[in-house]
Scaffold this motif. Sequence first.
Motif, mmCIF file in Angstrom:
data_model
loop_
_atom_site.group_PDB
_atom_site.id
_atom_site.type_symbol
_atom_site.label_atom_id
_atom_site.label_comp_id
_atom_site.label_asym_id
_atom_site.label_seq_id
_atom_site.Cartn_x
_atom_site.Cartn_y
_atom_site.Cartn_z
ATOM 1 N N UNK A 229 -0.134 -37.032 -20.496
ATOM 2 C CA UNK A 229 0.946 -36.503 -19.891
ATOM 3 C C UNK A 229 1.681 -37.367 -19.070
ATOM 4 N N UNK A 230 2.958 -37.524 -19.018
ATOM 5 C CA UNK A 230 4.070 -38.423 -18.481
ATOM 6 C C UNK A 230 4.353 -37.661 -17.437
ATOM 7 N N UNK A 231 4.002 -38.092 -16.216
ATOM 8 C CA UNK A 231 4.222 -37.549 -14.804
ATOM 9 C C UNK A 231 5.172 -37.991 -14.143
ATOM 10 N N UNK A 232 5.933 -39.178 -14.372
ATOM 11 C CA UNK A 232 6.978 -39.594 -13.336
ATOM 12 C C UNK A 232 7.402 -40.890 -14.413
ATOM 13 N N UNK A 233 8.712 -41.256 -14.258
ATOM 14 C CA UNK A 233 9.048 -42.465 -14.803
ATOM 15 C C UNK A 233 9.962 -43.145 -13.594
ATOM 16 N N UNK A 234 9.914 -44.410 -13.577
ATOM 17 C CA UNK A 234 10.728 -45.617 -12.854
ATOM 18 C C UNK A 234 11.718 -46.188 -13.752
ATOM 19 N N UNK A 235 12.445 -47.087 -12.871
ATOM 20 C CA UNK A 235 13.222 -48.049 -13.563
ATOM 21 C C UNK A 235 12.315 -49.161 -14.384
ATOM 22 N N UNK A 236 11.133 -49.263 -14.199
ATOM 23 C CA UNK A 236 10.171 -50.440 -14.776
ATOM 24 C C UNK A 236 9.060 -49.843 -15.367
ATOM 25 N N UNK A 237 8.759 -48.640 -15.320
ATOM 26 C CA UNK A 237 7.621 -48.042 -15.932
ATOM 27 C C UNK A 237 7.523 -46.637 -15.785
ATOM 28 N N UNK A 238 6.135 -46.238 -16.332
ATOM 29 C CA UNK A 238 5.761 -44.769 -16.328
ATOM 30 C C UNK A 238 4.356 -44.729 -15.475
ATOM 31 N N UNK A 239 4.314 -43.113 -14.977
ATOM 32 C CA UNK A 239 2.995 -42.771 -14.512
ATOM 33 C C UNK A 239 2.504 -41.812 -15.775
ATOM 34 N N UNK A 240 1.425 -42.014 -16.164
ATOM 35 C CA UNK A 240 0.651 -41.201 -17.374
ATOM 36 C C UNK A 240 -0.809 -40.850 -16.580
ATOM 37 N N UNK A 241 -1.135 -39.600 -16.655
ATOM 38 C CA UNK A 241 -2.246 -39.225 -16.265
ATOM 39 C C UNK A 241 -2.829 -39.838 -14.981
ATOM 40 N N UNK A 242 -1.717 -40.165 -14.081
ATOM 41 C CA UNK A 242 -1.943 -40.306 -12.617
ATOM 42 C C UNK A 242 -2.173 -42.136 -12.490
ATOM 43 N N UNK A 243 -2.176 -42.691 -13.489
ATOM 44 C CA UNK A 243 -1.962 -44.196 -13.683
ATOM 45 C C UNK A 243 -0.537 -44.866 -13.962
ATOM 46 N N UNK A 244 -0.334 -45.646 -13.182
ATOM 47 C CA UNK A 244 0.918 -46.314 -13.207
ATOM 48 C C UNK A 244 1.008 -47.433 -14.477
ATOM 49 N N UNK A 245 1.820 -47.578 -15.090
ATOM 50 C CA UNK A 245 2.064 -48.520 -16.046
ATOM 51 C C UNK A 245 3.453 -49.025 -16.216
ATOM 52 N N UNK A 246 3.512 -50.374 -16.164
ATOM 53 C CA UNK A 246 4.814 -51.105 -16.142
ATOM 54 C C UNK A 246 4.988 -51.395 -17.507
ATOM 55 N N UNK A 247 6.534 -51.742 -17.766
ATOM 56 C CA UNK A 247 6.900 -52.004 -18.995
ATOM 57 C C UNK A 247 7.046 -50.762 -20.221
ATOM 58 N N UNK A 248 7.081 -51.368 -21.297
ATOM 59 C CA UNK A 248 7.346 -50.552 -22.744
ATOM 60 C C UNK A 248 6.032 -49.878 -22.953
ATOM 61 N N UNK A 249 5.954 -48.586 -23.262
ATOM 62 C CA UNK A 249 4.859 -47.997 -23.894
ATOM 63 C C UNK A 249 4.882 -47.507 -25.352
ATOM 64 N N UNK A 250 3.821 -47.405 -25.954
ATOM 65 C CA UNK A 250 3.816 -46.754 -27.347
ATOM 66 C C UNK A 250 2.575 -45.636 -27.502
ATOM 67 N N UNK A 251 2.917 -44.516 -27.765
ATOM 68 C CA UNK A 251 2.013 -43.416 -27.586
ATOM 69 C C UNK A 251 2.010 -43.091 -29.255
#
Length: 171
Positions: free
Chosen positions: A56-78
Amino acid sequence: MVVRQRAVVATLPNLIRSLRKECPKPNQAVLPSLRRAFSLYDQINLIDNVPEDQLRFQRYTDTGFTVNGVDYEGSLLCIGNLLMSWAPKKFSEITPDSLSIFQTVRPIPEILILGCGRYIEPVVPELRHFIRSTGMKLEVLDSRNAASTYNILNEEGRIVAAAFLPHGVSS
């Protein structure tokens, strides 16, 4: 008959005045605007009680995303509920090679949601042809709306894939 009409005409204004006095005044409070009462994209997660192993994507920022409570920087592939880092840093770097994993993934997702960053970008025919050749449909959105769409489709139990550039990316 004329007398009767005069009596009605004479008493009608008094009757209306008395009714107005007896009726309670309507609440004069200003109603809130419904324009911003609810927006699908303001709250990315719409369904509660989603299984823990579901992304579940919970948040996005200019540099990444928060997915299931974990912050990820950069591009993602799901792919389904598998999440991995993805090499492209800008839209022009998205090529058939950057999406070559979809030639081997089984089951084939029914749709690929492509999050382009801040703005929707036109997809080159070569990339569209490659995605169609894998058997997937393509949905191109800005990353904010792409994350929301991914959540909804994934929560419905559909086999969905997504490739996201961070929201701050623009051409």
